[in-house]
Design an enzyme around this catalytic site. Structure first.
Site, PDB file in Angstrom:
ATOM      1  N   ARG A 168       0.854  -1.186   0.000  1.00 27.83           N
ATOM      2  CA  ARG A 168       0.000   0.000   0.000  1.00 27.83           C
ATOM      3  C   ARG A 168       0.891   1.237   0.000  1.00 27.83           C
ATOM      4  NH1 ARG A 168      -4.587  -0.575  -1.754  1.00 27.83           N
ATOM      5  NH2 ARG A 168      -5.223   1.367  -0.762  1.00 27.83           N
ATOM      6  N   HIS A 193      13.427  -2.734  -0.835  1.00 29.35           N
ATOM      7  CA  HIS A 193      12.981  -2.750  -2.227  1.00 29.35           C
ATOM      8  C   HIS A 193      13.911  -3.663  -3.026  1.00 29.35           C
ATOM      9  CE1 HIS A 193      11.199  -1.354  -5.924  1.00 29.35           C
ATOM     10  NE2 HIS A 193      12.414  -1.224  -6.419  1.00 29.35           N
TER      11      HIS A 193
END
Ligand code: GRF
Length: 217
Positions: free
Chosen positions: A95, A113
């Site tokens: 989100r 990431h």
């Protein structure tokens, strides 16, 4: 947090293999923090079962039940504040956080990431790296700011690419790296060495102009 153990929340949406690495490293004493709560926006996230098995408070807050992004985020904040959380660890939390939330917890949110940021923000990183014919790939831990995958970089684990790799194998190799570097970065925050100051990552009093790099096979 000054004299007590750092209290961390882990936010997930899926499998939670990174969450598991935190659970395992806290259990065997390599990582010095309290896992106060796990929050998922999806009821079927396997990570919720991992948290339950480890006796960690776990909550599902379904984003679809809220009128807008900020109302959802305020409900998350409500749960976090009940637990007096010092550090937020995004681990596959799919989100985008509202500006209100990012400001409220400024300097206390970490993300991982699966790419060597600032290269390849966004999704589908492994295939994009292979398509580009890059020599290196890896994963990056960074502080979260309002810019998606854009906050100050802290720690990168990288591996050399060979010609015969596919995106699935590469994803598994990158995740194995994540399971080492993410708890390591969280530990630096928990023991006070790592801080966010004036929009930058500061490690041991020195502003990081580039992430710390670890090379893997
Ligand atoms: C990780 O690969 C991470 O880089 C990305 O989401 C994935 C989460 O995997 N942000 P898991 O749920 O921890 O297994």
């Amino acid at each position: 947090m000054s004299n007590s153990r750092c209290r961390a929340a882990i936010l997930i949406s899926g499998s939670g293999s990174n969450l598991q690495s935190f659970i395992d490293q806290v259990a065997d004493g390599r990582l010095d923090l309290d896992l106060a709560i796990v929050i998922s926006n999806r009821p079927d996230a396997f990570g919720l079962q991992r948290a339950a098995k480890a006796n960690i408070t776990n909550v599902c807050i379904e984003h679809a039940a809220f009128a807008d992004r900020e109302s959802f985020d305020r409900e998350i904040a409500n749960e976090l504040d009940k637990q007096s959380v010092d550090l937020l660890i995004l681990a596959g939390f799919m989100r985008i956080l509202s500006p209100w939330f990012v400001k409220h917890y400024e300097g206390r949110i970490l993300n991982i990431h699966p790419a060597l940021l600032p290269a390849y923000p966004g999704l589908d990183t492994h295939q994009r790296v292979l398509d580009a014919g890059d020599s290196w790939h890896g994963s990056t831990v960074h502080f979260v700011t309002e810019e998606l995958d854009g906050g100050p970089l802290i720690l990168q684990g990288r591996l050399p690419l060979t010609a015969d790799q596919n995106a699935k194998d590469l994803a598994a190799r990158v995740q194995a790296i994540e399971h080492q570097i993410y708890p390591q970065a969280a530990n630096l925050f928990a023991n006070g060495e790592l801080r966010f100051h004036n929009g930058k990552a500061v490690l041991g009093g020195t502003t990081l102009n580039a992430p710390i790099r670890r090379d893997f096979e």
